[in-house]
Write an enzyme that holds these catalytic residues in place. Structure first.
Site, PDB file in Angstrom:
ATOM      1  N   SER A 104       5.689 -24.803 -23.853  1.00  0.00           N
ATOM      2  CA  SER A 104       6.628 -24.612 -24.890  1.00  0.00           C
ATOM      3  C   SER A 104       7.369 -23.127 -24.593  1.00  0.00           C
ATOM      4  O   SER A 104       8.292 -22.750 -25.521  1.00  0.00           O
ATOM      5  CB  SER A 104       5.938 -24.306 -26.393  1.00  0.00           C
ATOM      6  N   LYS A 145       3.636 -17.824 -28.648  1.00  0.00           N
ATOM      7  CA  LYS A 145       4.957 -17.806 -29.299  1.00  0.00           C
ATOM      8  C   LYS A 145       5.294 -16.537 -29.463  1.00  0.00           C
ATOM      9  O   LYS A 145       5.131 -15.454 -29.444  1.00  0.00           O
ATOM     10  CB  LYS A 145       5.096 -18.671 -30.557  1.00  0.00           C
TER      11      LYS A 145
END
Length: 193
Positions: A104, A145
């Site tokens: 991701s 993230k």
């Protein structure tokens, strides 16, 4: 670096590129490539000459514990015990390292198999890549993230890949920042120690 130090300890002198390559099971040119990378990162000083390799400065190389894996994708169970040590380049302040799984964060240059260096902090600025802890107790999960927060809006954990939507945090979400990513090593399987 460990191969250079081991050769030096055993023979009382630095290795040549050919000797280092033989000790590492690679060609002399590959050993030279790695020596130059270590010199660029400040671990070694190289001069002209076959054995002109020496440790940079008098200080020992700082190392931090590798605390398991962190998911760059969907969260995984939280950080566990240390599984080894990773060197920290001079000038970088890191407290621990985590092995990355998932895809991701590829848009930010973080890939599966990388080792991220993390400075421990509970706060982050919008746009910084963080290691976030989601949940409580044994149900805590870890993810890497981008922290995103605009004034008057709920914070988000954003991926850097189109297949992973942002996660807007709700007031009742149990989210803590474990730290900010300050560096990474690609091909970090060398730090399994």
């Amino acid at each position: 670096l460990q191969a250079v130090e081991a050769f030096q300890a055993q023979h009382g002198r630095p290795p040549t590129r050919a000797e280092l390559g033989q000790a590492m099971g690679v060609r002399a040119q590959t050993a030279d490539f790695h020596l130059r990378a270590l010199a660029r990162k400040g671990y070694l000083e190289l001069d002209r000459g076959a054995r002109a390799i020496r440790a940079a400065g008098a200080a020992a190389v700082q190392q931090v514990p590798v605390l398991g894996a962190v998911q760059a994708g969907h969260p995984i169970p939280a950080i566990a015990e240390a599984e080894g040590l990773a060197p920290v380049p001079p000038g970088i302040r890191a407290d621990f390292a985590l092995r990355v799984t998932g895809q991701s964060m590829t848009g930010r240059g973080i890939h599966a198999g990388d080792l991220v260096l993390v400075r421990q902090t509970e706060e982050a600025r919008s746009g910084q890549v963080v290691v976030a802890l989601l949940g409580h107790g044994e149900a805590t999960e870890t993810t890497v993230k981008t922290w995103w927060q605009q004034p008057g809006q709920a914070p988000e954990l954003r991926a850097a890949h189109p297949d992973f939507p942002p996660r807007r945090l709700q007031p009742d979400d149990a989210v803590r920042i474990a730290g900010v990513v300050v560096g990474l090593f690609r091909g970090a399987e060398a730090f399994d120690a």
